[in-house]
Enzyme design. Sequence first.
Site, PDB file in Angstrom:
ATOM      1  N   ASP A 155       0.865  -1.175   0.000  1.00  0.00           N
ATOM      2  CA  ASP A 155       0.000   0.000   0.000  1.00  0.00           C
ATOM      3  C   ASP A 155       0.905   1.229   0.000  1.00  0.00           C
ATOM      4  O   ASP A 155       1.056   1.947   0.991  1.00  0.00           O
ATOM      5  CB  ASP A 155      -0.867  -0.060   1.266  1.00  0.00           C
ATOM      6  CG  ASP A 155      -1.741   1.165   1.421  1.00  0.00           C
ATOM      7  OD1 ASP A 155      -2.268   1.361   2.548  1.00  0.00           O
ATOM      8  OD2 ASP A 155      -1.884   1.937   0.450  1.00  0.00           O
ATOM      9  N   THR A 157       3.152   4.684  -1.756  1.00  0.00           N
ATOM     10  CA  THR A 157       2.998   5.896  -2.548  1.00  0.00           C
ATOM     11  C   THR A 157       3.301   5.509  -3.996  1.00  0.00           C
ATOM     12  O   THR A 157       3.461   4.331  -4.314  1.00  0.00           O
ATOM     13  CB  THR A 157       4.010   6.967  -2.059  1.00  0.00           C
ATOM     14  OG1 THR A 157       5.278   6.334  -1.869  1.00  0.00           O
ATOM     15  CG2 THR A 157       3.553   7.611  -0.763  1.00  0.00           C
ATOM     16  N   ASP A 158       3.442   6.514  -4.861  1.00  0.00           N
ATOM     17  CA  ASP A 158       3.648   6.231  -6.277  1.00  0.00           C
ATOM     18  C   ASP A 158       5.119   5.904  -6.570  1.00  0.00           C
ATOM     19  O   ASP A 158       5.972   6.082  -5.697  1.00  0.00           O
ATOM     20  CB  ASP A 158       3.156   7.451  -7.084  1.00  0.00           C
ATOM     21  CG  ASP A 158       1.666   7.690  -6.817  1.00  0.00           C
ATOM     22  OD1 ASP A 158       1.324   8.806  -6.355  1.00  0.00           O
ATOM     23  OD2 ASP A 158       0.880   6.749  -6.989  1.00  0.00           O
TER      24      ASP A 158
HETATM   25  N1  SAM Z   1      -2.730   5.119  -1.352  1.00  0.00           N
HETATM   26  C1  SAM Z   1      -3.148   4.852   0.018  1.00  0.00           C
HETATM   27  C2  SAM Z   1      -4.570   5.196   0.184  1.00  0.00           C
HETATM   28  O1  SAM Z   1      -5.183   5.469  -0.799  1.00  0.00           O
HETATM   29  O2  SAM Z   1      -5.064   5.182   1.285  1.00  0.00           O
HETATM   30  C3  SAM Z   1      -2.276   5.594   0.943  1.00  0.00           C
HETATM   31  C4  SAM Z   1      -0.926   5.096   0.827  1.00  0.00           C
HETATM   32  S1  SAM Z   1       0.011   5.229   2.269  1.00  0.00           S
HETATM   33  C5  SAM Z   1      -0.266   6.837   2.867  1.00  0.00           C
HETATM   34  C6  SAM Z   1       1.560   5.275   1.449  1.00  0.00           C
HETATM   35  C7  SAM Z   1       2.662   5.091   2.435  1.00  0.00           C
HETATM   36  O3  SAM Z   1       3.811   4.519   1.811  1.00  0.00           O
HETATM   37  C8  SAM Z   1       3.151   6.410   3.046  1.00  0.00           C
HETATM   38  O4  SAM Z   1       2.766   6.456   4.405  1.00  0.00           O
HETATM   39  C9  SAM Z   1       4.667   6.390   2.863  1.00  0.00           C
HETATM   40  O5  SAM Z   1       5.366   6.883   3.993  1.00  0.00           O
HETATM   41  C10 SAM Z   1       4.908   4.909   2.627  1.00  0.00           C
HETATM   42  N2  SAM Z   1       6.156   4.588   1.923  1.00  0.00           N
HETATM   43  C11 SAM Z   1       6.694   5.212   0.847  1.00  0.00           C
HETATM   44  N3  SAM Z   1       7.869   4.627   0.501  1.00  0.00           N
HETATM   45  C12 SAM Z   1       8.062   3.594   1.389  1.00  0.00           C
HETATM   46  C13 SAM Z   1       9.083   2.624   1.563  1.00  0.00           C
HETATM   47  N4  SAM Z   1      10.153   2.576   0.743  1.00  0.00           N
HETATM   48  N5  SAM Z   1       8.947   1.724   2.567  1.00  0.00           N
HETATM   49  C14 SAM Z   1       7.859   1.760   3.393  1.00  0.00           C
HETATM   50  N6  SAM Z   1       6.856   2.669   3.282  1.00  0.00           N
HETATM   51  C15 SAM Z   1       6.972   3.579   2.287  1.00  0.00           C
END
Ligand code: SAM
Length: 283
Positions: A155, A157-158
Amino acid sequence: MELWFTEKHTPYVQFSIKIEKQLYAAKSEFQRIDILESREFGRILTLDGYLMLTEKDEFIYHEMITHVPMAVMPHARKVLIIGGGDGGTAREILRYKTVESIDLVDIDKMVADACRKYIPQTAASLDDPRVKCHFEDGLKYIRHHENEYDLIIVDSTDPFGPGEGLFTKEFYGNCYKALKDDGIMVNQHESPFYPADSYAMQRAHKRIFESFPISRIYQAHIPTYPSGHWLFGFASKKYHPILDANWQKWKSLDIKTRYYNPKLHAGAFALPTYVEDIIREVE
Ligand code: SAM
């Protein structure tokens, strides 16, 4: 003075939501974090200016990224969520009493802390005794786990910024290794509509398709995501997402949902022809 949140979906397309007030703004080691209040969508979480979730439509994304795999594997006990620091995915998984533990690996503790304070409808789940939060890079975490999880949900980010590593062949290969021999991996899989999103989806699919024996794509309508047409990846070592779905068992659990249902589960894998064509190019 009017305040608007605007996200560029392409260099020529913008999506705007009228904002009542800004509730939170911070810059972590990894990204800019904002939480905004809006009349139409309630509270909104954005990371680096990209919309992640809104109170009004988050149920669609979080139900589809969890109940599709759980209807295929209602016996799942150990679940890993990579990303998901807002807690929405964990909230839906916790509704299954058979799930014994959820490891949630989010690189940014500040996201979880901000959501705990301002978006409790998703983040309250982070304090459940079955949830263990690890604030570290999911790309590194996954390297040290083998044959451990029934279900992995990416889940993220992009595929740029901190999330970029979570769309690589190395990552998917390590997810394969970390899964038990009938394990399932589901990931947020971008979108087929705008060129940049479609290219990211195609690239991710190619890497997953090369890492798992079964790899399918399904869809949902998410109003606040670019084009509204959003995709999810379903990758499995053993189970087919429709043929092996145990909808009788799922219905017996009496889990009340607002978007997911067994008929929609089956239908979500019936993709538009142009999406099938994009996918077939890399299979
Ligand atoms: N798209 C989801 C939604 O619609 O509810 C929300 C996604 S969630 C907020 C995305 C998370 O991925 C973020 O909290 C970010 O900190 C985390 N993230 C990004 N890169 C990451 C990584 N390399 N390892 C772990 N978490 C990561």
